[in-house]
Structures are given as structure tokens and as C-alpha cells.
Design a protein around this motif. Structure first.
Motif, short mmCIF file in Angstrom:
data_model
loop_
_atom_site.label_atom_id
_atom_site.label_comp_id
_atom_site.label_asym_id
_atom_site.label_seq_id
_atom_site.Cartn_x
_atom_site.Cartn_y
_atom_site.Cartn_z
N ASN A 1 4.73 -25.82 45.98
CA ASN A 1 3.84 -24.67 46.00
C ASN A 1 4.65 -23.39 45.76
O ASN A 1 4.85 -22.58 46.66
CB ASN A 1 3.09 -24.59 47.34
CG ASN A 1 2.06 -23.48 47.35
OD1 ASN A 1 1.45 -23.18 46.33
ND2 ASN A 1 1.88 -22.86 48.51
N THR B 1 -2.29 -18.49 44.07
CA THR B 1 -2.00 -19.26 42.88
C THR B 1 -0.55 -19.73 42.93
O THR B 1 0.26 -19.20 43.68
CB THR B 1 -2.23 -18.42 41.61
OG1 THR B 1 -1.56 -17.15 41.76
CG2 THR B 1 -3.71 -18.19 41.39
N SER B 2 -0.25 -20.73 42.08
CA SER B 2 1.05 -21.37 42.19
C SER B 2 1.54 -21.89 40.85
O SER B 2 0.75 -22.12 39.92
CB SER B 2 0.96 -22.53 43.19
OG SER B 2 2.12 -23.34 43.17
N ALA C 1 -2.09 -25.18 40.74
CA ALA C 1 -3.22 -25.27 41.67
C ALA C 1 -3.58 -23.90 42.23
O ALA C 1 -2.79 -22.96 42.20
CB ALA C 1 -2.89 -26.22 42.82
N ILE C 2 -4.81 -23.82 42.73
CA ILE C 2 -5.29 -22.65 43.47
C ILE C 2 -5.69 -23.15 44.85
O ILE C 2 -6.47 -24.10 44.97
CB ILE C 2 -6.49 -21.99 42.78
CG1 ILE C 2 -6.11 -21.53 41.37
CG2 ILE C 2 -7.02 -20.82 43.61
CD1 ILE C 2 -7.30 -21.07 40.54
N ARG C 3 -5.14 -22.52 45.89
CA ARG C 3 -5.41 -22.95 47.26
C ARG C 3 -6.11 -21.84 48.03
O ARG C 3 -5.81 -20.66 47.85
CB ARG C 3 -4.10 -23.34 47.97
CG ARG C 3 -3.43 -24.55 47.37
CD ARG C 3 -2.12 -24.88 48.08
NE ARG C 3 -1.54 -26.12 47.58
CZ ARG C 3 -0.75 -26.20 46.50
NH1 ARG C 3 -0.41 -25.09 45.85
NH2 ARG C 3 -0.29 -27.37 46.10
N TRP D 1 -6.75 -20.60 51.94
CA TRP D 1 -6.23 -20.74 53.30
C TRP D 1 -7.17 -20.06 54.29
O TRP D 1 -7.82 -19.06 53.98
CB TRP D 1 -4.87 -20.08 53.43
CG TRP D 1 -3.77 -20.70 52.61
CD1 TRP D 1 -3.64 -20.64 51.24
CD2 TRP D 1 -2.65 -21.43 53.10
NE1 TRP D 1 -2.50 -21.31 50.86
CE2 TRP D 1 -1.87 -21.80 51.96
CE3 TRP D 1 -2.23 -21.82 54.37
CZ2 TRP D 1 -0.69 -22.53 52.08
CZ3 TRP D 1 -1.05 -22.54 54.48
CH2 TRP D 1 -0.29 -22.90 53.35
N VAL E 1 -4.83 -25.11 54.71
CA VAL E 1 -5.51 -25.05 53.42
C VAL E 1 -6.89 -25.66 53.58
O VAL E 1 -7.02 -26.82 54.00
CB VAL E 1 -4.71 -25.79 52.34
CG1 VAL E 1 -5.49 -25.82 51.03
CG2 VAL E 1 -3.35 -25.13 52.13
N ASN F 1 -9.35 -25.45 51.00
CA ASN F 1 -9.81 -25.94 49.71
C ASN F 1 -8.67 -25.85 48.69
O ASN F 1 -7.86 -24.92 48.75
CB ASN F 1 -11.00 -25.13 49.18
CG ASN F 1 -12.30 -25.46 49.91
OD1 ASN F 1 -12.80 -26.56 49.82
ND2 ASN F 1 -12.80 -24.48 50.64
N THR F 2 -8.63 -26.80 47.78
CA THR F 2 -7.71 -26.75 46.65
C THR F 2 -8.51 -26.95 45.38
O THR F 2 -9.22 -27.96 45.24
CB THR F 2 -6.63 -27.85 46.76
OG1 THR F 2 -5.90 -27.69 47.98
CG2 THR F 2 -5.66 -27.76 45.59
N ALA G 1 -6.40 -28.62 39.45
CA ALA G 1 -5.24 -28.04 38.77
C ALA G 1 -5.58 -27.72 37.32
O ALA G 1 -6.23 -28.51 36.63
CB ALA G 1 -4.06 -29.00 38.84
N GLY H 1 -13.89 -24.74 43.49
CA GLY H 1 -13.58 -25.60 42.36
C GLY H 1 -14.59 -25.51 41.24
O GLY H 1 -14.42 -26.13 40.18
#
Length: 344
Positions: A166, A183-184, A188-190, A192, A199, A201-202, A205, A245
Motif C-alpha cells: 500500500n 489511493t495507492s 487500489a482505492i481504500r 478507512w 479498511v 471498503n476496497t 483495482a 466500487g
């Protein structure tokens, strides 16, 4: 540093509007040039109030600038590596800056040139910086794969969590909630929860690294932007945060990495819009709902355009690697027009 009086001169503007599906944005005009805010590339910009912006650069400085008058208001020097992100505590005079030196510093425009708080604990560059809606906590994210939550007043680290791969690129606090979006480089987008530091929701990708994110004032929508090259990737994506998502639309048209994406303040009677800036040297204005490109402005010789900050309905600041800060005027009407009016 004291106030620096600007030397104003006029010259023919060098921008051109790209052609194609995007509207050409106005005729050649003149651009007011003020004394520069930084001596090197500008990496980030935000607004402190209606008149003052705050920027961070590769010159390791945090600069407060009166963008309307074209005058330097204050400069802070405390980082020993380039500044990556800047944020302002809402309704106040305090500024936070993140850096490649692994720290976050807090400054107060009313308390001199020294940092009033330091947040230390990351092991690599800090790329994510977000302030809670109540101004009491700050969230940071780093290439060390960790997300941290801090008490702003004491500088104490309240929470820390590391997730493999991450490598955080940007962080946003969802207005009026306990949720944080990041963002990473793992694409992915997480999301928190700041209360549990888990976390919740994720998002699915994407194909390329996610470079930036922004959340609408309503807290309903999320924008993310994508790395890429040759027109592959390079898009921004609108997501519905109420259905994690759920991808609404994609904004495609940049030829290189889309480095920044922001929601623009609503103009009465006009459709909602978003703006993106890219390493291809262009800024694009999009219809938020249809993803139609309404206007494109290319700033010749600017290098990558890495950060945007809406000032009001009509004004947008754009930070560049090579040509300083650009003040853009956004005209809403039968046709959307974007013009550069000043730079510093």
C-alpha cells in the motif's frame, strides 16, 4: 521573510488550446507575470482563504501567496527535502506540509516562521495528508505502506496500520464523516474508518497506479486519477461512494499521467464540472455527469501539471514543474472557456 512587492509586466501569452473534441479556449491574450513563489518545481497547491493560496515545492519551501494581488505573503522553511503535499485547517491560520524528509510540519501564519508542531514516524516519503472536518486530527499516508492518524495539538500518533504494497499516493477525508479515502501505487482505492482504523471498503483495482483522489462537497462522489502513457491509462474516474466500487463515468483524453483531479465549485445554472491536470501539460474541464470534455488548455513549456486548487467559481490555480503557478479563469456560459490570466 517579509512581504515582497511584485514587479508586474505584461507579455503575450504562450498557451494554446488543443483541438479535437474539446473546445478551443479563447483567443491569444495577455498574462500578468508576478514574482515567482518558488525557485524550483511546484508540487502542490491549496487555498487558505479567498485571497491566499499555499504551495509546496522542490525548493523545500512552503509559501503563502496573495494570488489576487500577486504578492508573497509568507514563506516557511523547515523541511530538508522537497514538499509533497500541503493542507490548511478549515477556517483557521494553520497549515500542514508533508515532505520527502518523512515528516509533516504544522505552521501558523500568525506565529512567525518556525513550525509549531512536528509529526514524525513514517519511514519513507509522506504523500498523503488530510485533516478531519473538525480540525482536530490529521491523517498521513506514506510509501512505507502505512497510514497514520495523529492528534493535531499534541502531535501524538493515535493509530498506525501497515498494509503490504500500500504505497500511498494521496489521502482525502470525506466531508462531514469519519471516512478517509486513499489511493495507492498498488492500483487500489481504500476507504478507512477513522474510529476503528480499519479498511471498510476496497474498490476494484484499476489497470494503472492511482495518483490522486478528491471527494465532492456532498460526500457522495469520489474522483481518482490514473498513471499512464501514450493515452493508455491517463484517465480520471468518477465513483459513487454510496455504492463502493460503483464506477459512474471515466474522463479520457489526456496523453500522459493524469496527476490531479478536482471537483469544481458549482456555477449557478450550469452543469457540475470537474477538472484534471496532466503530465502532458494540459488542463481539461469535464461535464461531471456525461464525461464530455468541455474545454482543454495546454500550457506550453510548463512540464507536468501536478496540482490544482479551485479558488472560487471563476478561478483555478495550477501548479507546474517548470513555469510556476498559473492562475486560470473559468468562464461559464453557452460555452465553457478556460484562460490563463496570471502566473507567479
Amino acid at each position: 521573510m517579509g512581504k515582497l512587492q511584485s514587479k508586474i509586466r505584461r507579455r503575450s501569452d504562450l498557451y494554446r488550446a488543443t483541438k479535437g473534441e474539446a473546445l478551443e479556449c479563447g483567443p491569444v491574450t495577455q498574462v500578468i507575470e508576478y514574482d515567482p513563489a518558488h525557485t524550483d518545481a511546484i508540487n502542490c497547491v491549496t487555498t487558505l482563504n479567498s485571497d491566499l493560496c499555499v504551495s509546496g515545492g522542490s525548493d523545500q519551501a512552503v509559501v503563502v501567496y496573495d494570488w489576487r494581488a500577486g504578492k508573497l505573503a509568507q514563506a516557511f522553511h523547515g523541511h530538508n527535502r522537497e514538499v509533497t503535499k500541503v493542507k490548511c485547517i478549515p477556517g483557521g491560520t494553520r497549515i500542514l506540509s508533508a515532505s520527502r524528509d518523512k515528516t509533516v510540519l504544522m505552521w501558523d501564519v500568525n506565529r512567525g516562521a518556525e513550525a509549531v508542531q512536528e509529526f514524525c514516524g513514517h519511514e519513507l516519503v509522506v504523500n498523503g495528508l488530510a485533516i478531519s472536518p473538525d480540525g482536530l486530527q490529521v491523517c498521513t499516508g506514506s510509501r512505507d505502506n502505512s497510514m497514520c492518524l495523529w492528534d493535531i495539538e499534541s502531535g501524538e500518533c493515535l493509530q498506525r496500520k501497515t498494509i503490504s504494497r500500500n504505497l500511498v499516493t494521496h489521502v482525502c477525508w470525506v466531508p462531514g464523516t469519519h471516512s478517509i479515502v486513499q489511493t495507492s501505487e498498488d492500483k487500489a482505492i481504500r476507504v478507512w474508518d477513522s474510529r476503528t482504523w480499519q479498511v471498510t471498503n476496497t474498490f476494484p483495482a484499476k489497470q494503472y497506479i492511482q495518483t490522486y483522489c478528491d471527494v465532492s462537497a456532498s460526500s457522495n462522489y469520489l474522483l481518482s486519477s490514473s498513471n499512464g502513457f501514450g493515452g493508455q491509462g491517463c484517465e480520471a474516474t468518477l465513483w459513487d461512494l454510496r455504492q463502493p466500487g460503483c464506477k459512474v463515468v471515466e474522463y479520457r483524453g489526456h496523453l500522459q499521467t493524469t496527476a490531479c483531479c478536482v471537483f469544481l465549485p458549482p456555477s449557478p445554472g450550469a452543469q457540475p464540472t470537474v477538472a484534471t491536470s496532466s503530465h502532458d501539460g494540459s488542463v481539461k474541464i469535464w461535464d461531471q455527469n456525461t464525461a464530455a470534455c468541455l474545454c482543454t488548455l495546454t500550457l506550453d513549456g510548463s512540464g507536468p501539471l501536478v496540482s490544482l486548487a479551485p479558488c472560487d467559481v471563476d478561478s483555478l490555480l495550477c501548479a507546474s514543474f517548470k513555469t510556476g503557478m498559473h492562475v486560470l479563469n473559468l468562464a461559464h456560459g453557452a460555452q465553457v472557456e478556460l484562460k490563463e490570466v496570471a502566473r507567479f
